[in-house]
Design a protein around this motif. Structure first.
Motif, PDB file in Angstrom:
ATOM      1  N   ASN A 162      36.326  55.629   4.100  1.00 12.12           N
ATOM      2  CA  ASN A 162      37.150  56.340   3.127  1.00 12.12           C
ATOM      3  C   ASN A 162      37.143  57.847   3.366  1.00 12.12           C
ATOM      4  O   ASN A 162      37.806  58.588   2.654  1.00 12.12           O
ATOM      5  CB  ASN A 162      36.658  56.069   1.699  1.00 12.12           C
ATOM      6  CG  ASN A 162      37.098  54.709   1.180  1.00 12.12           C
ATOM      7  OD1 ASN A 162      37.912  54.029   1.788  1.00 12.12           O
ATOM      8  ND2 ASN A 162      36.544  54.303   0.050  1.00 12.12           N
ATOM      9  N   GLY A 163      36.351  58.295   4.330  1.00 12.42           N
ATOM     10  CA  GLY A 163      36.274  59.716   4.636  1.00 12.42           C
ATOM     11  C   GLY A 163      37.589  60.262   5.148  1.00 12.42           C
ATOM     12  O   GLY A 163      38.465  59.521   5.618  1.00 12.42           O
ATOM     13  N   PHE A 164      37.725  61.570   5.089  1.00 14.00           N
ATOM     14  CA  PHE A 164      38.978  62.221   5.455  1.00 14.00           C
ATOM     15  C   PHE A 164      39.175  62.220   6.970  1.00 14.00           C
ATOM     16  O   PHE A 164      38.260  62.517   7.742  1.00 14.00           O
ATOM     17  CB  PHE A 164      39.007  63.650   4.924  1.00 14.00           C
ATOM     18  CG  PHE A 164      38.833  63.729   3.421  1.00 14.00           C
ATOM     19  CD1 PHE A 164      39.410  62.779   2.594  1.00 14.00           C
ATOM     20  CD2 PHE A 164      38.085  64.737   2.851  1.00 14.00           C
ATOM     21  CE1 PHE A 164      39.262  62.843   1.219  1.00 14.00           C
ATOM     22  CE2 PHE A 164      37.923  64.813   1.477  1.00 14.00           C
ATOM     23  CZ  PHE A 164      38.514  63.867   0.654  1.00 14.00           C
ATOM     24  N   GLU A 165      40.391  61.924   7.387  1.00 10.56           N
ATOM     25  CA  GLU A 165      40.738  61.807   8.802  1.00 10.56           C
ATOM     26  C   GLU A 165      40.363  63.055   9.590  1.00 10.56           C
ATOM     27  O   GLU A 165      39.838  62.962  10.705  1.00 10.56           O
ATOM     28  CB  GLU A 165      42.244  61.538   8.925  1.00 10.56           C
ATOM     29  CG  GLU A 165      42.752  61.413  10.347  1.00 10.56           C
ATOM     30  CD  GLU A 165      42.502  60.050  10.955  1.00 10.56           C
ATOM     31  OE1 GLU A 165      42.621  59.938  12.185  1.00 10.56           O
ATOM     32  OE2 GLU A 165      42.181  59.104  10.203  1.00 10.56           O
ATOM     33  N   ASP A 166      40.611  64.241   9.026  1.00 12.41           N
ATOM     34  CA  ASP A 166      40.430  65.475   9.793  1.00 12.41           C
ATOM     35  C   ASP A 166      38.972  65.823  10.048  1.00 12.41           C
ATOM     36  O   ASP A 166      38.679  66.672  10.890  1.00 12.41           O
ATOM     37  CB  ASP A 166      41.151  66.645   9.114  1.00 12.41           C
ATOM     38  CG  ASP A 166      40.647  66.914   7.703  1.00 12.41           C
ATOM     39  OD1 ASP A 166      39.941  66.063   7.146  1.00 12.41           O
ATOM     40  OD2 ASP A 166      40.972  67.981   7.150  1.00 12.41           O
ATOM     41  N   VAL A 167      38.045  65.184   9.346  1.00 14.05           N
ATOM     42  CA  VAL A 167      36.637  65.514   9.579  1.00 14.05           C
ATOM     43  C   VAL A 167      35.843  64.362  10.186  1.00 14.05           C
ATOM     44  O   VAL A 167      34.803  64.605  10.831  1.00 14.05           O
ATOM     45  CB  VAL A 167      35.935  65.994   8.285  1.00 14.05           C
ATOM     46  CG1 VAL A 167      36.596  67.251   7.763  1.00 14.05           C
ATOM     47  CG2 VAL A 167      35.912  64.913   7.224  1.00 14.05           C
ATOM     48  N   GLN A 168      36.303  63.124  10.018  1.00 15.18           N
ATOM     49  CA  GLN A 168      35.493  61.999  10.485  1.00 15.18           C
ATOM     50  C   GLN A 168      35.329  62.004  12.000  1.00 15.18           C
ATOM     51  O   GLN A 168      34.247  61.694  12.511  1.00 15.18           O
ATOM     52  CB  GLN A 168      36.087  60.661  10.017  1.00 15.18           C
ATOM     53  CG  GLN A 168      36.106  60.472   8.497  1.00 15.18           C
ATOM     54  CD  GLN A 168      34.735  60.578   7.849  1.00 15.18           C
ATOM     55  OE1 GLN A 168      34.184  61.670   7.707  1.00 15.18           O
ATOM     56  NE2 GLN A 168      34.182  59.457   7.451  1.00 15.18           N
ATOM     57  N   GLU A 175      43.354  57.331   5.217  1.00  9.35           N
ATOM     58  CA  GLU A 175      44.642  57.989   5.446  1.00  9.35           C
ATOM     59  C   GLU A 175      45.517  57.205   6.418  1.00  9.35           C
ATOM     60  O   GLU A 175      46.727  57.108   6.236  1.00  9.35           O
ATOM     61  CB  GLU A 175      44.419  59.415   5.929  1.00  9.35           C
ATOM     62  CG  GLU A 175      43.882  60.325   4.843  1.00  9.35           C
ATOM     63  CD  GLU A 175      43.267  61.597   5.406  1.00  9.35           C
ATOM     64  OE1 GLU A 175      44.024  62.568   5.570  1.00  9.35           O
ATOM     65  OE2 GLU A 175      42.051  61.615   5.658  1.00  9.35           O
ATOM     66  N   THR A 176      44.917  56.629   7.450  1.00  8.17           N
ATOM     67  CA  THR A 176      45.716  55.872   8.410  1.00  8.17           C
ATOM     68  C   THR A 176      46.125  54.511   7.862  1.00  8.17           C
ATOM     69  O   THR A 176      47.144  53.960   8.269  1.00  8.17           O
ATOM     70  CB  THR A 176      44.954  55.671   9.734  1.00  8.17           C
ATOM     71  OG1 THR A 176      43.711  55.005   9.477  1.00  8.17           O
ATOM     72  CG2 THR A 176      44.676  57.002  10.403  1.00  8.17           C
ATOM     73  N   SER A 177      45.331  53.970   6.935  1.00 13.09           N
ATOM     74  CA  SER A 177      45.647  52.654   6.376  1.00 13.09           C
ATOM     75  C   SER A 177      46.485  52.744   5.111  1.00 13.09           C
ATOM     76  O   SER A 177      47.100  51.755   4.696  1.00 13.09           O
ATOM     77  CB  SER A 177      44.361  51.887   6.069  1.00 13.09           C
ATOM     78  OG  SER A 177      43.617  52.542   5.063  1.00 13.09           O
ATOM     79  N   GLY A 178      46.493  53.916   4.471  1.00 14.29           N
ATOM     80  CA  GLY A 178      47.274  54.093   3.259  1.00 14.29           C
ATOM     81  C   GLY A 178      46.615  53.592   2.000  1.00 14.29           C
ATOM     82  O   GLY A 178      47.244  53.542   0.938  1.00 14.29           O
ATOM     83  N   CYS A 179      45.335  53.215   2.078  1.00 13.03           N
ATOM     84  CA  CYS A 179      44.608  52.760   0.898  1.00 13.03           C
ATOM     85  C   CYS A 179      43.114  52.990   1.121  1.00 13.03           C
ATOM     86  O   CYS A 179      42.690  53.383   2.205  1.00 13.03           O
ATOM     87  CB  CYS A 179      44.900  51.299   0.573  1.00 13.03           C
ATOM     88  SG  CYS A 179      44.843  50.204   2.006  1.00 13.03           S
ATOM     89  N   LEU A 180      42.337  52.745   0.084  1.00 17.25           N
ATOM     90  CA  LEU A 180      40.904  53.020   0.106  1.00 17.25           C
ATOM     91  C   LEU A 180      40.104  51.747  -0.079  1.00 17.25           C
ATOM     92  O   LEU A 180      40.513  50.848  -0.833  1.00 17.25           O
ATOM     93  CB  LEU A 180      40.536  53.994  -1.032  1.00 17.25           C
ATOM     94  CG  LEU A 180      41.041  55.434  -0.958  1.00 17.25           C
ATOM     95  CD1 LEU A 180      41.086  56.031  -2.359  1.00 17.25           C
ATOM     96  CD2 LEU A 180      40.117  56.258  -0.083  1.00 17.25           C
ATOM     97  N   LYS A 181      38.948  51.656   0.582  1.00 14.83           N
ATOM     98  CA  LYS A 181      38.006  50.604   0.201  1.00 14.83           C
ATOM     99  C   LYS A 181      37.656  50.812  -1.265  1.00 14.83           C
ATOM    100  O   LYS A 181      37.498  51.964  -1.692  1.00 14.83           O
ATOM    101  CB  LYS A 181      36.725  50.697   1.048  1.00 14.83           C
ATOM    102  CG  LYS A 181      36.884  50.431   2.516  1.00 14.83           C
ATOM    103  CD  LYS A 181      35.537  50.540   3.246  1.00 14.83           C
ATOM    104  CE  LYS A 181      34.977  51.955   3.251  1.00 14.83           C
ATOM    105  NZ  LYS A 181      33.702  52.077   3.997  1.00 14.83           N
ATOM    106  N   PRO A 182      37.546  49.777  -2.068  1.00 16.61           N
ATOM    107  CA  PRO A 182      37.457  48.347  -1.729  1.00 16.61           C
ATOM    108  C   PRO A 182      38.780  47.589  -1.717  1.00 16.61           C
ATOM    109  O   PRO A 182      38.767  46.352  -1.747  1.00 16.61           O
ATOM    110  CB  PRO A 182      36.565  47.822  -2.853  1.00 16.61           C
ATOM    111  CG  PRO A 182      36.944  48.636  -4.043  1.00 16.61           C
ATOM    112  CD  PRO A 182      37.209  50.024  -3.490  1.00 16.61           C
TER     113      PRO A 182
END
Length: 232
Positions: free
Chosen positions: A131-137, A157-164
């Motif tokens: 769930n971390g941000f794309e620009d820092v992971q 961000e790439t999947s368009g949703c968050l775990k869970p």
């Protein structure tokens, strides 16, 4: 014993030691911005209050109640005002500095590289779902020398949703051409990682280094990453 082919890891708090890295960053900011001059709080109080505020905001973010930028914008404002700093005295760029410094920290949990080397040697396909941000992971992965272990990095961000959300796990399976039956999720969060994977039909490993008591049934539970080799 069930045969797995695809292993999905969480990153923060599972491989990358977020608490250690964040604490180091907060210490640097405390000194760089001379926060002691306010005279209303100590370094341990600053760190503790930030963690409290940040955890609460992340729960809101994961519940889709606030956005990424809102989380970043308000966590230091809320931390420092709760510690008695007047809004007029808040350092304008402290949040941006934190975000720029933190991902370059390299602390990982004990046995991280050894466990990943072992799993790669056994032929498992390793992926990240975070769930971390794309620009820092990706910076975190490079800083901690973890990039080369993983075939796919799936972020919210790439999947368009968050775990869970099961859709995030479905997206991960589709992107990696894996099936739920041959997949295993390893993570530290009972709701996001364990229950999220369970609801998507994926077996789970609950990483519980603090050996916290809970009442959630998991496929496996470990307190150290080197325990993965006992069943994989």
């Amino acid at each position: 014993m069930k045969v797995y082919r695809h292993l999905f890891f969480d990153l923060d708090h599972t491989l990358w030691d977020f608490e250690t890295n964040a604490t180091e960053t907060l210490h640097q900011l405390f000194h760089d911005y001379e926060l002691a001059r306010h005279g209303t709080f100590t370094l341990p109080q600053f760190t503790a209050r930030y963690n409290e505020v940040n955890h609460a905001l992340w729960r809101l973010y994961q519940a889709n109640k606030i956005g990424q930028q809102q989380l970043r914008d308000i966590r230091f404002v809320r931390t420092l005002t709760k510690l008695g700093v007047a809004e007029a005295d808040l350092p304008a760029d402290i949040s941006a500095r934190f975000t720029s410094i933190l991902p370059h920290k390299s602390a990982v949990f004990p046995h991280t590289h050894e466990a990943l080397n072992y799993l790669k040697s056994k032929g498992y396909h390793l992926h990240l779902i975070t769930n971390g941000f794309e620009d820092v992971q990706h910076i975190k992965l490079a800083s901690s020398k973890l990039t080369d272990y993983f075939e796919e990095v799936i972020t919210s961000e790439t999947s368009g949703c968050l775990k869970p959300d099961p859709r995030m796990f479905a997206h991960a399976l589709e992107r990696t051409e894996a099936t739920a039956a041959e997949s295993l999720m390893i993570g530290d969060n009972l709701e996001c990682d364990v229950l999220g994977a369970y609801n998507a039909g994926i077996d789970q490993v609950y990483f519980n280094p603090g050996k916290r008591r809970h009442f959630v049934q998991t496929t496996y539970e470990i307190s150290s990453l080197d325990e993965l080799r006992t069943f994989l």
